[in-house]
Design a protein around this motif. Structure first.
Motif, PDB file in Angstrom:
ATOM      1  N   LEU A  33       0.372  -1.248  -0.272  1.00 12.68           N
ATOM      2  CA  LEU A  33       0.410  -0.332  -0.115  1.00 12.68           C
ATOM      3  C   LEU A  33       0.903   1.414  -0.003  1.00 12.68           C
ATOM      4  O   LEU A  33       1.035   2.204  -0.664  1.00 12.68           O
ATOM      5  N   ARG A  34       2.334   1.425   0.760  1.00 14.59           N
ATOM      6  CA  ARG A  34       2.738   2.299   0.667  1.00 14.59           C
ATOM      7  C   ARG A  34       3.244   2.613  -0.703  1.00 14.59           C
ATOM      8  O   ARG A  34       3.762   3.655  -0.907  1.00 14.59           O
ATOM      9  N   ALA A  35       3.753   1.491  -0.983  1.00 10.25           N
ATOM     10  CA  ALA A  35       4.805   1.892  -2.460  1.00 10.25           C
ATOM     11  C   ALA A  35       3.562   2.160  -3.615  1.00 10.25           C
ATOM     12  O   ALA A  35       4.009   3.055  -4.055  1.00 10.25           O
ATOM     13  N   GLU A  36       2.978   1.827  -3.383  1.00 10.47           N
ATOM     14  CA  GLU A  36       1.587   1.883  -4.788  1.00 10.47           C
ATOM     15  C   GLU A  36       1.158   3.007  -4.619  1.00 10.47           C
ATOM     16  O   GLU A  36       0.742   3.955  -5.339  1.00 10.47           O
ATOM     17  N   GLY A  37       0.603   3.994  -3.003  1.00 12.44           N
ATOM     18  CA  GLY A  37       0.333   5.219  -2.769  1.00 12.44           C
ATOM     19  C   GLY A  37      -1.178   5.428  -3.569  1.00 12.44           C
ATOM     20  O   GLY A  37      -1.552   4.240  -3.379  1.00 12.44           O
ATOM     21  N   ALA A  38      -1.039   6.511  -4.047  1.00 13.45           N
ATOM     22  CA  ALA A  38      -2.515   6.768  -4.204  1.00 13.45           C
ATOM     23  C   ALA A  38      -2.742   5.870  -5.843  1.00 13.45           C
ATOM     24  O   ALA A  38      -4.108   6.251  -6.122  1.00 13.45           O
ATOM     25  N   ALA A  39      -1.850   5.312  -6.554  1.00 10.62           N
ATOM     26  CA  ALA A  39      -2.325   4.529  -7.510  1.00 10.62           C
ATOM     27  C   ALA A  39      -3.256   3.360  -7.007  1.00 10.62           C
ATOM     28  O   ALA A  39      -3.170   2.820  -7.544  1.00 10.62           O
ATOM     29  N   SER A  40      -2.627   2.670  -5.966  1.00  6.82           N
ATOM     30  CA  SER A  40      -3.428   1.063  -4.983  1.00  6.82           C
ATOM     31  C   SER A  40      -4.885   1.738  -5.630  1.00  6.82           C
ATOM     32  O   SER A  40      -5.659   2.061  -5.962  1.00  6.82           O
ATOM     33  N   PRO A  41      -4.697   0.507  -6.199  1.00  6.63           N
ATOM     34  CA  PRO A  41      -5.982  -0.643  -6.860  1.00  6.63           C
ATOM     35  C   PRO A  41      -6.647  -0.866  -5.739  1.00  6.63           C
ATOM     36  O   PRO A  41      -7.992  -1.115  -5.983  1.00  6.63           O
ATOM     37  N   ALA A  42      -6.075  -1.077  -4.068  1.00  4.12           N
ATOM     38  CA  ALA A  42      -7.094  -1.925  -3.555  1.00  4.12           C
ATOM     39  C   ALA A  42      -8.279  -0.890  -2.901  1.00  4.12           C
ATOM     40  O   ALA A  42      -8.345   0.054  -2.799  1.00  4.12           O
ATOM     41  N   ASP A  43      -9.334  -1.947  -2.516  1.00  7.89           N
ATOM     42  CA  ASP A  43     -10.836  -1.027  -2.046  1.00  7.89           C
ATOM     43  C   ASP A  43     -10.838  -1.313  -0.688  1.00  7.89           C
ATOM     44  O   ASP A  43     -11.310  -0.559   0.355  1.00  7.89           O
ATOM     45  N   VAL A  44     -10.394  -2.842  -0.321  1.00 10.89           N
ATOM     46  CA  VAL A  44     -10.602  -3.293   0.660  1.00 10.89           C
ATOM     47  C   VAL A  44      -9.578  -4.122   1.281  1.00 10.89           C
ATOM     48  O   VAL A  44      -8.526  -4.759   0.551  1.00 10.89           O
ATOM     49  N   ILE A  45      -9.344  -3.719   2.865  1.00 12.05           N
ATOM     50  CA  ILE A  45      -8.125  -4.190   3.061  1.00 12.05           C
ATOM     51  C   ILE A  45      -8.568  -5.606   4.259  1.00 12.05           C
ATOM     52  O   ILE A  45      -9.432  -4.800   5.479  1.00 12.05           O
ATOM     53  N   LEU A  46      -8.190  -6.572   4.289  1.00 14.94           N
ATOM     54  CA  LEU A  46      -8.325  -7.449   5.219  1.00 14.94           C
ATOM     55  C   LEU A  46      -7.226  -7.718   6.234  1.00 14.94           C
ATOM     56  O   LEU A  46      -6.117  -8.162   6.053  1.00 14.94           O
ATOM     57  N   MET A  47      -7.580  -7.036   7.498  1.00 12.66           N
ATOM     58  CA  MET A  47      -6.314  -8.419   8.731  1.00 12.66           C
ATOM     59  C   MET A  47      -6.861  -8.871  10.008  1.00 12.66           C
ATOM     60  O   MET A  47      -8.109  -8.613   9.769  1.00 12.66           O
ATOM     61  N   VAL A  48      -5.922  -9.311  10.367  1.00 13.82           N
ATOM     62  CA  VAL A  48      -6.644 -10.059  11.595  1.00 13.82           C
ATOM     63  C   VAL A  48      -5.610  -9.469  12.697  1.00 13.82           C
ATOM     64  O   VAL A  48      -4.186  -8.973  12.698  1.00 13.82           O
ATOM     65  N   ASP A  49      -5.987  -9.059  13.789  1.00 16.75           N
ATOM     66  CA  ASP A  49      -5.716  -8.457  15.521  1.00 16.75           C
ATOM     67  C   ASP A  49      -5.367  -7.034  15.715  1.00 16.75           C
ATOM     68  O   ASP A  49      -5.218  -6.179  14.232  1.00 16.75           O
ATOM     69  N   ALA A  50      -5.831  -6.451  16.186  1.00 18.84           N
ATOM     70  CA  ALA A  50      -6.570  -5.405  16.655  1.00 18.84           C
ATOM     71  C   ALA A  50      -5.341  -4.795  16.652  1.00 18.84           C
ATOM     72  O   ALA A  50      -4.969  -3.121  15.492  1.00 18.84           O
ATOM     73  N   ALA A  51      -3.831  -4.589  16.898  1.00 20.19           N
ATOM     74  CA  ALA A  51      -2.690  -4.055  16.883  1.00 20.19           C
ATOM     75  C   ALA A  51      -2.329  -3.457  15.191  1.00 20.19           C
ATOM     76  O   ALA A  51      -1.856  -2.410  15.100  1.00 20.19           O
ATOM     77  N   ARG A  52      -2.563  -4.477  14.427  1.00 20.79           N
ATOM     78  CA  ARG A  52      -2.089  -4.543  13.029  1.00 20.79           C
ATOM     79  C   ARG A  52      -2.751  -3.363  12.484  1.00 20.79           C
ATOM     80  O   ARG A  52      -3.018  -3.078  11.706  1.00 20.79           O
ATOM     81  N   LEU A  53      -4.551  -3.733  12.807  1.00 18.82           N
ATOM     82  CA  LEU A  53      -5.485  -2.458  12.449  1.00 18.82           C
ATOM     83  C   LEU A  53      -5.343  -1.441  12.639  1.00 18.82           C
ATOM     84  O   LEU A  53      -4.899  -0.352  11.619  1.00 18.82           O
ATOM     85  N   TRP A  54      -5.145  -0.802  14.294  1.00 21.96           N
ATOM     86  CA  TRP A  54      -4.378   0.320  14.526  1.00 21.96           C
ATOM     87  C   TRP A  54      -3.589   0.584  13.970  1.00 21.96           C
ATOM     88  O   TRP A  54      -3.310   1.852  13.408  1.00 21.96           O
ATOM     89  N   ARG A  55      -2.193  -0.052  13.352  1.00 22.70           N
ATOM     90  CA  ARG A  55      -1.068   0.841  12.992  1.00 22.70           C
ATOM     91  C   ARG A  55      -1.239   0.872  11.179  1.00 22.70           C
ATOM     92  O   ARG A  55      -0.745   2.216  10.998  1.00 22.70           O
ATOM     93  N   GLY A  56      -1.941   0.122  10.989  1.00 23.44           N
ATOM     94  CA  GLY A  56      -2.488   0.588   9.280  1.00 23.44           C
ATOM     95  C   GLY A  56      -3.430   1.835   9.877  1.00 23.44           C
ATOM     96  O   GLY A  56      -3.152   2.813   8.822  1.00 23.44           O
ATOM     97  N   GLU A  57      -4.037   2.240  10.894  1.00 23.11           N
ATOM     98  CA  GLU A  57      -5.147   3.736  11.156  1.00 23.11           C
ATOM     99  C   GLU A  57      -4.302   4.280  11.009  1.00 23.11           C
ATOM    100  O   GLU A  57      -4.221   5.551  10.372  1.00 23.11           O
TER     101      GLU A  57
END
Length: 351
Positions: free
Chosen positions: A70-94
């Motif tokens: 996601l960081r490498a793709e930046g604004a050009a990322s095609p990602a719509d949804v991110i699925l993660m397991v664990d609160a710490a990982r979601l918090w970090r992404g946020e």
């Protein structure tokens, strides 16, 4: 009007039609970056496509790989949804700004506030939890009394010296548990507790949660901590050796007389630059539906996060179904404690 005069309008109409068709086609695809590697999730994707007509294209990676991409793709990322397991990982992404806030009446009605990202000024959250897993204690009843392991605090008590098996303290599942304990006990008591667990270890931390359960069954240790679905998988296994492990150990949901058992989540977010934002929100709303919530429970041994969904999974029922007290602190606060906890682990020598 002459034909020559109509040609520019015809060309414009053709271009406009092609652009509209291209946009409509794009809206029928949802790009999902997933750190969940469960075959049962295919049922969720198929159910969403059947309901909406939107095809799901999935990129599988671990959480670190998704963040890097996601960081490498930046604004050009095609990602719509991110699925993660664990609160710490979601918090970090946020905290890294990889998600965008979502305000949905459907999600707000289904998902408890404690299982969402911290709301912004408009009440929108950057992620939502869609399934939960309890961090439970398994023990050898021939060596340990239930009343000696029915709280997390007792894992660090000298009475359990030499009996404890754990995976790495820095693994996100443990970081989240320790972050929850920090919310309940404060910094000084939590650090002392972590030091006590290090003193109680029967071996150096290694392996995953299933390895800890097996270590209790084999007699290498007498107490371990695991996410509930790992034990449920052993209970559902068709392998005699797995069933023997499940029968050899007992499980306790800690802190039923105090703050409740720690629960972690698997969750999802709308990517910061999602090309199909509307479809992404539709997907999150679908994950909160009873249909999808039953897949989380029945097919992957997780507890539903949405309100009012009944658990029919026999292994979860055997462990106690939904009839246990879970903690109510916000998962977002737990994730936010990760850095403090890691510093404590370094100080007490918890590998």
């Amino acid at each position: 009007m002459k034909l020559s005069a109509l040609l520019p309008f015809a060309r414009l109409l053709c271009v406009t039609t092609l652009v509209a068709a291209s946009a409509a086609q794009a809206q029928q695809v949802l790009n999902v970056y997933s750190a969940r590697h469960y075959p049962s999730d295919e049922i969720l994707y198929a159910g969403f496509t059947k309901k909406t007509g939107i095809q799901v294209q999935r990129v599988d990676s671990d959480d670190a790989g998704i963040v890097a991409r996601l960081r490498a793709e930046g604004a050009a990322s095609p990602a719509d949804v991110i699925l993660m397991v664990d609160a710490a990982r979601l918090w970090r992404g946020e905290s890294m700004g990889l998600f965008q806030p979502v305000k949905s009446a459907v999600l707000d009605a289904a998902i408890p506030a404690t299982l969402r990202g911290a709301p912004d000024a408009q009440g929108a959250s950057s992620w939502y939890g869609f399934s939960t897993r309890a961090r439970v204690v398994v023990f050898d009843p021939a060596k340990v009394k239930r009343e000696d392991v029915d709280t997390y605090e007792e894992l660090g008590d000298p009475k359990n010296k030499g009996k404890l098996c754990l995976r790495s303290g820095s693994h996100p599942y443990n970081l989240s548990l320790f972050g929850a304990v920090l919310e309940h006990m404060g910094e000084a008591k939590t650090e002392a507790w972590l030091k006590g667990m290090v003193a109680n270890l029967a071996r150096d931390p290694k392996g995953g949660d299933t390895d800890q359960i097996r270590a209790v069954a084999s007699g290498e240790c007498a107490i371990a901590v695991t996410n509930s679905y790992y034990l449920a998988r052993l209970m559902h296994s068709t392998k005699p050796e797995d069933l023997a492990v499940a029968d050899r150990v007992q499980v306790v949901f800690p802190n039923q007389a105090s703050w409740g058992t720690h629960v972690n989540i698997a969750g999802a977010a709308v990517a910061k630059h999602a090309p199909n934002r509307a479809g992404a929100i539709q997907f999150l709303e679908y994950l909160s539906s009873a249909e999808a919530q039953e897949v989380f429970s029945d097919a992957n041994n997780e507890w539903p996060a949405a309100k009012g969904v009944k658990v029919n999974n026999s292994a979860l029922q055997r462990m106690g179904g939904s009839n246990f007290k879970s903690e109510t602190i916000p998962i977002s606060a737990v994730g936010g404690n990760s850095l403090k906890v890691q510093q404590m682990l370094d100080r007490v020598g918890f590998k």
